[in-house]
Design a protein around this motif. Structure first.
Motif, PDB file in Angstrom:
ATOM      1  N   ASP A  95       0.809  -1.220   0.000  1.00 40.55           N
ATOM      2  CA  ASP A  95       0.000   0.000   0.000  1.00 40.55           C
ATOM      3  C   ASP A  95       0.846   1.276   0.000  1.00 40.55           C
ATOM      4  N   SER A  96       0.730   2.069   1.034  1.00 38.89           N
ATOM      5  CA  SER A  96       1.374   3.381   1.093  1.00 38.89           C
ATOM      6  C   SER A  96       2.873   3.305   1.377  1.00 38.89           C
ATOM      7  N   ARG A  97       3.366   2.155   1.765  1.00 41.47           N
ATOM      8  CA  ARG A  97       4.790   2.022   2.089  1.00 41.47           C
ATOM      9  C   ARG A  97       5.684   2.002   0.851  1.00 41.47           C
ATOM     10  N   PHE A  98       5.111   1.776  -0.331  1.00 45.17           N
ATOM     11  CA  PHE A  98       5.914   1.645  -1.538  1.00 45.17           C
ATOM     12  C   PHE A  98       6.770   2.888  -1.788  1.00 45.17           C
ATOM     13  N   GLU A  99       6.181   4.053  -1.640  1.00 44.59           N
ATOM     14  CA  GLU A  99       6.954   5.298  -1.829  1.00 44.59           C
ATOM     15  C   GLU A  99       8.084   5.395  -0.819  1.00 44.59           C
ATOM     16  N   LYS A 100       7.837   4.991   0.413  1.00 43.25           N
ATOM     17  CA  LYS A 100       8.869   5.033   1.444  1.00 43.25           C
ATOM     18  C   LYS A 100      10.007   4.069   1.111  1.00 43.25           C
ATOM     19  N   VAL A 101       9.661   2.924   0.560  1.00 42.69           N
ATOM     20  CA  VAL A 101      10.686   1.955   0.156  1.00 42.69           C
ATOM     21  C   VAL A 101      11.557   2.555  -0.941  1.00 42.69           C
ATOM     22  N   LEU A 102      10.929   3.177  -1.938  1.00 39.60           N
ATOM     23  CA  LEU A 102      11.679   3.813  -3.014  1.00 39.60           C
ATOM     24  C   LEU A 102      12.565   4.940  -2.486  1.00 39.60           C
ATOM     25  N   GLU A 103      12.050   5.729  -1.547  1.00 42.80           N
ATOM     26  CA  GLU A 103      12.841   6.801  -0.942  1.00 42.80           C
ATOM     27  C   GLU A 103      14.042   6.224  -0.186  1.00 42.80           C
ATOM     28  N   PHE A 104      13.803   5.132   0.545  1.00 43.84           N
ATOM     29  CA  PHE A 104      14.880   4.483   1.283  1.00 43.84           C
ATOM     30  C   PHE A 104      15.973   3.999   0.337  1.00 43.84           C
ATOM     31  N   LEU A 105      15.579   3.326  -0.752  1.00 38.76           N
ATOM     32  CA  LEU A 105      16.566   2.810  -1.692  1.00 38.76           C
ATOM     33  C   LEU A 105      17.348   3.944  -2.364  1.00 38.76           C
TER      34      LEU A 105
END
Length: 78
Positions: A57-67
């Motif tokens: 869900d909404s965590r996908f953007e956070k994962v991309l930001e982390f990477l």
């Protein structure tokens, strides 16, 4: 991904680690699996992180930001 059609992710990691030119490649596993066996197997093959797509869900953007931050922040050998 653990469930790739021709060669599973764990098998791919094993082949990657056997290749002298690619053995030190930084790998993040991005998969639908949440199996503790898959997680243990992936870390045993030297991944840097296991990211489950399950309930992303909404965590996908956070994962991309982390990477992106990881790539910008970490110093790699030449």
């Amino acid at each position: 991904d653990i469930g790739m059609p021709r060669m599973g992710g764990i098998e791919m990691l094993k082949e990657l680690r056997e290749d002298p030119e690619l053995k030190d490649t930084i790998v993040f596993m991005f998969t639908a699996s949440v199996s503790s066996n898959d997680i243990k197997s992936a870390y045993a093959e030297g991944i840097s992180g296991f990211i489950s797509k399950y309930n992303m869900d909404s965590r996908f953007e956070k994962v991309l930001e982390f990477l992106a931050m990881y790539d910008e922040t970490i110093e790699f050998p030449e």
